[in-house]
Design an enzyme around this catalytic site. Sequence first.
Site, mmCIF file in Angstrom:
data_model
loop_
_atom_site.group_PDB
_atom_site.id
_atom_site.type_symbol
_atom_site.label_atom_id
_atom_site.label_comp_id
_atom_site.label_asym_id
_atom_site.label_seq_id
_atom_site.Cartn_x
_atom_site.Cartn_y
_atom_site.Cartn_z
ATOM 1 N N ASP A 38 1.147 -1.444 0.145
ATOM 2 C CA ASP A 38 0.062 -0.204 -0.032
ATOM 3 C C ASP A 38 0.670 1.823 -0.307
ATOM 4 O OD1 ASP A 38 -2.676 -0.908 0.348
ATOM 5 O OD2 ASP A 38 -2.128 -1.612 2.220
ATOM 6 N N ASP A 182 -10.031 -6.241 -1.251
ATOM 7 C CA ASP A 182 -9.517 -5.668 0.165
ATOM 8 C C ASP A 182 -10.003 -5.142 0.886
ATOM 9 O OD1 ASP A 182 -7.194 -3.866 1.384
ATOM 10 O OD2 ASP A 182 -6.836 -2.891 -0.017
#
Length: 226
Positions: A38, A182
């Site tokens: 991320d 996610d």
Amino acid sequence: MDIQRKILCPSILNLAIDNIQEEVKKLDAADIDIYHVDLMDGTFVHNFGMSIRELEMIRRITDGGARKMIDCHMMVMNPHRYVEKVAEAGADIIYIHPESELVPSATLELIQMLGKKTGLILNPCTSLESVKDMLPITDYVMVMGVNPGFAGRDFMPYTREKFLELDQYRKKKNLNYHLLLDGGATRAVITDLYHNCNVEGYVLGKQELFFQKDDYAACVRRIRGF
């Protein structure tokens, strides 16, 4: 498109920075598929994530071992500015949020030109209608089961409909994008989405992989059986 073997993507954001290399080596020895990295800029989401340096480190480790794939989830404004750097650092899949760009299709085309797989991230509030014209040039579609920016949040049940819509749409249009979750990937959520919604991919966090009593290999074996 028939349901496939689960695509398991451990989220590296869950690892403490002081022992990240040792933990990634352990993950590399387990039966995982894609490292999920991320990148956050503190603007698109109210948090800061990992950096190009961590991505490069993960690339070195897995290149020296199992040579697994890495994706980069770009939670940044105007990600086209950084796509080349992310590609050079070793990402195999580059995800963008359509809301982060004026012309997201151009960024997807840039990712393709760099020889990488394209990814679109749909927030809980992002509609299929707003992205469907880009799906023919998208390899991976990831739906946020939580609001983005922080780890460990619970799955929002109303996002389940989005997975069903995306699965039906790819069948109707004969598209081959992979469909992934996610956020909030618990045993119950994975079992339901995999068997009932044809969702093959899961970003794994602390619910089933990290901070468990079992080691990574045992956790992955258990998840594959859900």
